[in-house]
Design a protein around this motif. Structure first.
Motif, PDB file in Angstrom:
ATOM      1  N   UNK A  37       0.781  -1.218   0.000  1.00 56.04           N
ATOM      2  CA  UNK A  37       0.000   0.000   0.000  1.00 56.04           C
ATOM      3  C   UNK A  37       0.816   1.272   0.000  1.00 56.04           C
ATOM      4  N   UNK A  38       2.115   1.201   0.244  1.00 57.32           N
ATOM      5  CA  UNK A  38       2.970   2.386   0.173  1.00 57.32           C
ATOM      6  C   UNK A  38       3.780   2.323  -1.115  1.00 57.32           C
ATOM      7  N   UNK A  39       3.814   3.414  -1.873  1.00 58.84           N
ATOM      8  CA  UNK A  39       4.496   3.365  -3.174  1.00 58.84           C
ATOM      9  C   UNK A  39       6.002   3.156  -3.052  1.00 58.84           C
ATOM     10  N   UNK A  40       6.558   2.454  -4.022  1.00 60.61           N
ATOM     11  CA  UNK A  40       7.992   2.230  -4.113  1.00 60.61           C
ATOM     12  C   UNK A  40       8.461   2.847  -5.431  1.00 60.61           C
ATOM     13  N   UNK A  41       9.449   3.730  -5.370  1.00 57.95           N
ATOM     14  CA  UNK A  41       9.849   4.458  -6.560  1.00 57.95           C
ATOM     15  C   UNK A  41      11.352   4.619  -6.652  1.00 57.95           C
ATOM     16  N   UNK A  42      11.837   4.707  -7.867  1.00 57.53           N
ATOM     17  CA  UNK A  42      13.248   4.952  -8.108  1.00 57.53           C
ATOM     18  C   UNK A  42      13.535   6.434  -8.157  1.00 57.53           C
ATOM     19  N   UNK A  43      14.816   6.778  -8.187  1.00 58.33           N
ATOM     20  CA  UNK A  43      15.206   8.184  -8.219  1.00 58.33           C
ATOM     21  C   UNK A  43      16.487   8.369  -9.017  1.00 58.33           C
ATOM     22  N   UNK A  44      16.596   9.519  -9.644  1.00 58.91           N
ATOM     23  CA  UNK A  44      17.815   9.846 -10.362  1.00 58.91           C
ATOM     24  C   UNK A  44      18.807  10.630  -9.529  1.00 58.91           C
ATOM     25  N   UNK A  45      18.444  10.935  -8.281  1.00 58.87           N
ATOM     26  CA  UNK A  45      19.321  11.739  -7.418  1.00 58.87           C
ATOM     27  C   UNK A  45      20.199  10.842  -6.560  1.00 58.87           C
ATOM     28  N   UNK A  46      21.446  11.252  -6.362  1.00 60.23           N
ATOM     29  CA  UNK A  46      22.361  10.509  -5.505  1.00 60.23           C
ATOM     30  C   UNK A  46      22.200  10.899  -4.048  1.00 60.23           C
ATOM     31  N   UNK A  47      22.557   9.987  -3.153  1.00 61.23           N
ATOM     32  CA  UNK A  47      22.403  10.224  -1.722  1.00 61.23           C
ATOM     33  C   UNK A  47      23.494   9.461  -0.962  1.00 61.23           C
ATOM     34  N   UNK A  48      23.731   9.883   0.296  1.00 59.55           N
ATOM     35  CA  UNK A  48      24.665   9.149   1.138  1.00 59.55           C
ATOM     36  C   UNK A  48      24.233   7.697   1.308  1.00 59.55           C
ATOM     37  N   UNK A  49      22.926   7.460   1.360  1.00 61.20           N
ATOM     38  CA  UNK A  49      22.433   6.089   1.496  1.00 61.20           C
ATOM     39  C   UNK A  49      22.917   5.215   0.348  1.00 61.20           C
ATOM     40  N   UNK A  50      23.000   5.802  -0.842  1.00 61.11           N
ATOM     41  CA  UNK A  50      23.490   5.046  -1.979  1.00 61.11           C
ATOM     42  C   UNK A  50      24.961   4.712  -1.862  1.00 61.11           C
ATOM     43  N   UNK A  51      25.753   5.661  -1.375  1.00 59.37           N
ATOM     44  CA  UNK A  51      27.183   5.417  -1.190  1.00 59.37           C
ATOM     45  C   UNK A  51      27.412   4.337  -0.142  1.00 59.37           C
ATOM     46  N   UNK A  52      26.662   4.393   0.953  1.00 58.87           N
ATOM     47  CA  UNK A  52      26.860   3.453   2.056  1.00 58.87           C
ATOM     48  C   UNK A  52      26.298   2.069   1.760  1.00 58.87           C
ATOM     49  N   UNK A  53      25.510   1.940   0.715  1.00 58.55           N
ATOM     50  CA  UNK A  53      24.797   0.687   0.459  1.00 58.55           C
ATOM     51  C   UNK A  53      25.716  -0.497   0.216  1.00 58.55           C
ATOM     52  N   UNK A  54      26.940  -0.238  -0.248  1.00 59.20           N
ATOM     53  CA  UNK A  54      27.880  -1.337  -0.494  1.00 59.20           C
ATOM     54  C   UNK A  54      28.446  -1.891   0.804  1.00 59.20           C
ATOM     55  N   UNK A  55      28.329  -1.116   1.892  1.00 58.67           N
ATOM     56  CA  UNK A  55      28.901  -1.523   3.175  1.00 58.67           C
ATOM     57  C   UNK A  55      27.863  -1.828   4.232  1.00 58.67           C
ATOM     58  N   UNK A  56      26.673  -1.233   4.082  1.00 60.02           N
ATOM     59  CA  UNK A  56      25.635  -1.307   5.117  1.00 60.02           C
ATOM     60  C   UNK A  56      24.291  -1.510   4.440  1.00 60.02           C
ATOM     61  N   UNK A  57      23.385  -2.339   4.998  1.00 60.33           N
ATOM     62  CA  UNK A  57      22.025  -2.397   4.450  1.00 60.33           C
ATOM     63  C   UNK A  57      21.359  -1.024   4.573  1.00 60.33           C
TER      64      UNK A  57
END
Length: 399
Positions: free
Chosen positions: A337-357
């Motif tokens: 019931x909550x939308x899931x969407x992609x984004x073209x903007x970069x974020x710290x979460x994206x950088x950390x994703x290789x090391x942390x969930x």
């Protein structure tokens, strides 16, 4: 909190924000963060890369749940990009305390340094250093528009640049990182939802184009005798728009430096920075190759040398599916019931994703405008974002 933070780094002329890394405005933002942490009895610390942390529970514990974002801005940026995530993190903690919940995992709020890259030209410097995606040598080579090296800027701001570098021990203690951010688009506005969950971040990068011609007099030099790099640059801008449109991607020349920059002089050098993003790597590669080919072909016709340097690149980020699904369960129930969407903007979460969930929450932006003083999110939607973040943190850190 929002009222206290709002005046910091705001330009009276444009109404936008100029909170650049390791400047006076940045120092004021950092002081604000420290005050928020200490007023709540949280353990405050600054890591080796200048990122700020506010801990509830043992900072040396394991399987911690971390939230937060950044406080710096692009030139004349809006009030919400970054700060909304930090303010909402403190507000979510206040909400959880009012609920009387008991935390079973350490909880931290972070402010990552130099996310926008407005001063030194590279985005997410703080998180890149922590994750080992920016080497110490590369960091020391970064310079701002006045030629000031990053280490000197940090030292002048009162930090020790000799300590910067990968921080695997700290990241290993983090079990999940959830970043709340204002949406930089209109997907939620079109769907009518105040909050959404991120699925992925498009691959994106920055390329510097140096167009070198010959300086000459604008009034006496025949058109046929000119080697004008501005012509090549202008055609490359049009080529970028064309290639992006054909591929369903985006490409933007948003920054330019001209030498000698005289009204009555033909330029000797035009330096432009390209930002390009696409839904997948193959599409992005096609767009970038097409733009470069068009630039070089036009340069040959104009007698202009073209040099292309990739300054930064971030591959596609698929947020951890298990964590993303857990956010969906917490916020939308088993039926979704909550939308899931992609984004073209970069974020710290994206950088950390290789090391942390990692995972992200987006708050509705009614116009989709971002990186502008017109950036906005309604108060009701911001409060809905706080509630959603509090629910997520309770689900992750209080079970």
């Amino acid at each position: 909190m929002w009222r206290d933070l709002a005046p910091i780094g705001r330009d009276a002329g444009s109404g936008g924000y100029r909170r650049y890394a390791w400047t006076a405005a940045d120092a004021d933002c950092r002081a604000w963060f420290k005050d928020q942490a200490e007023s709540r009895g949280l353990t405050y610390e600054v890591d080796r890369n200048g990122n700020q942390w506010a801990w509830l529970g043992d900072p040396e514990g394991t399987d911690a749940v971390v939230t937060g974002s950044h406080l710096d801005s692009v030139p004349d940026g809006g009030a919400f990009d970054g700060p909304l995530g930090v303010v909402s993190s403190f507000a979510a903690l206040d909400e959880l305390r009012s609920r009387g919940v008991e935390f079973t995992r350490p909880l931290a709020i972070g402010n990552f340094g130099d996310e926008e890259g407005a001063r030194f030209g590279l985005a997410c410097v703080g998180s890149r250093l922590a994750a080992g995606r920016l080497t110490v040598e590369q960091a020391h080579a970064l310079r701002d528009g006045d030629g000031v090296p990053l280490p000197h800027a940090m030292e002048k701001a009162g930090y020790d640049p000799s300590t910067i570098g990968p921080d695997p021990e700290r990241l290993a203690r983090i079990g999940a990182f959830v970043e709340l951010h204002v949406e930089q688009g209109r997907a939620l506005d079109l769907s009518g939802d105040p909050v959404g969950i991120a699925s992925a971040i498009w691959p994106h990068g920055r390329w510097r184009y140096d167009f070198t011609g010959e300086a000459n007099h604008a009034g006496t030099t025949r058109l046929v005798d000119r080697r004008d790099p501005m012509l090549t640059y202008a055609q490359t801008v049009l080529a970028a728009r064309r290639e992006a449109e054909l591929a369903g991607a985006v490409a933007t020349f948003g920054k330019i430096v001209v030498e000698p920059n005289g009204v009555n002089a033909i330029a000797s050098l035009v330096r432009g920075w390209l930002d390009s993003r696409a839904a997948d790597q193959s599409t992005l590669d096609t767009v970038i190759a097409g733009i470069e080919q068009a630039a070089r072909e036009q340069g040959e016709r104009d007698g202009v040398d073209v040099r292309v340097t990739r300054e930064s690149f971030t591959p596609v980020v698929e947020f951890a599916h298990a964590l993303r699904d857990e956010l969906g369960r917490i916020l939308g129930g088993d039926g979704g019931g909550i939308p899931v969407l992609g984004t073209g903007a970069g974020h710290d979460a994206g950088i950390l994703s290789a090391s942390v969930p990692t995972a992200m929450l987006f708050v509705r932006n009614p116009t989709g405008v971002s990186h502008s003083p017109a950036e906005h999110a309604g108060e009701d939607d911001c409060l809905a974002g706080v509630t959603a973040l509090a629910d997520v943190l309770e689900g992750l850190a209080c079970r």
